[in-house]
Write a protein that holds these residues in place. Structure first.
Motif, short mmCIF file in Angstrom:
data_model
loop_
_atom_site.label_atom_id
_atom_site.label_comp_id
_atom_site.label_asym_id
_atom_site.label_seq_id
_atom_site.Cartn_x
_atom_site.Cartn_y
_atom_site.Cartn_z
N ARG A 68 104.75 4.96 37.18
CA ARG A 68 105.59 4.55 36.05
C ARG A 68 105.23 3.12 35.59
N ARG A 69 105.04 2.20 36.58
CA ARG A 69 104.66 0.83 36.22
C ARG A 69 103.28 0.81 35.55
N THR A 87 102.17 11.16 29.49
CA THR A 87 102.84 9.90 29.84
C THR A 87 104.10 10.15 30.65
N ASN A 88 104.30 11.38 31.11
CA ASN A 88 105.43 11.70 31.96
C ASN A 88 105.04 11.32 33.39
N TYR A 123 100.92 1.54 28.37
CA TYR A 123 100.43 2.59 27.49
C TYR A 123 101.54 3.08 26.57
N ARG A 124 102.75 3.13 27.09
CA ARG A 124 103.88 3.58 26.27
C ARG A 124 104.20 2.57 25.18
#
Length: 156
Positions: free
Chosen positions: A27-28, A5-6, A33-34
């Protein structure tokens, strides 16, 4: 990089595979998911409002198997969309066949929106009766009271 997730590391990896976007786009995409809010069955990235509208307005026999399957799956997940698709297709058919009798359109409109139109007209009548005499709270109470009385009449 399964489960990564980086955004920066993931961007570098997919750029090596030919991705031309930037880290902000990745990132968007990762944000849901985060947060754990991503649905189990995410919609296809190629699914757009325009595409679904096209599927809806096109004659069903002119859809490909893949398009028909996609629309059917959407309608199964969303009953309101299924109803909308049905009405849109019926209206499109009436327009295409250029029916001269106006009864068909009246029947189509009255099919489901008749009760709604009746309620709207009733609310407008109450509002006209109270014009300049009361504010929204009283209007709301009168509308709710007459709606409750109307439902009791229909049950009896």
């Amino acid at each position: 990089m399964e489960g990564c997730t980086n955004a920066s590391a993931l961007t570098r990896e997919i750029q090596r595979l030919g991705y031309r976007g930037d880290v902000n786009t990745v990132r968007r995409h990762l944000k849901p998911y985060r947060n754990g809010a991503i649905p189990a069955t995410a919609p296809s990235p190629h699914l757009t409002v325009r595409r679904v509208t096209d599927w809806t307005m096109r004659r069903p026999e002119h859809l490909t198997d893949l398009e028909r399957k996609g629309l059917d799956e959407l309608c199964e997940r969303n009953p309101a969309l299924a109803t909308t698709v049905e009405y849109a297709r019926r209206l499109a058919l009436m327009i295409r066949t250029r029916r001269s009798e106006h009864l068909a359109l009246d029947v189509w409109i009255a099919d489901d929106s008749g009760p709604v139109e009746g309620r709207v007209n009733h609310i407008k009548m109450i509002k006209r009766q109270m014009f300049g005499r009361a504010k929204l709270p009283l209007l709301r109470k009168r509308v709710l009271l007459t709606a409750a009385q109307g439902s009791h009449r229909h049950q009896a």
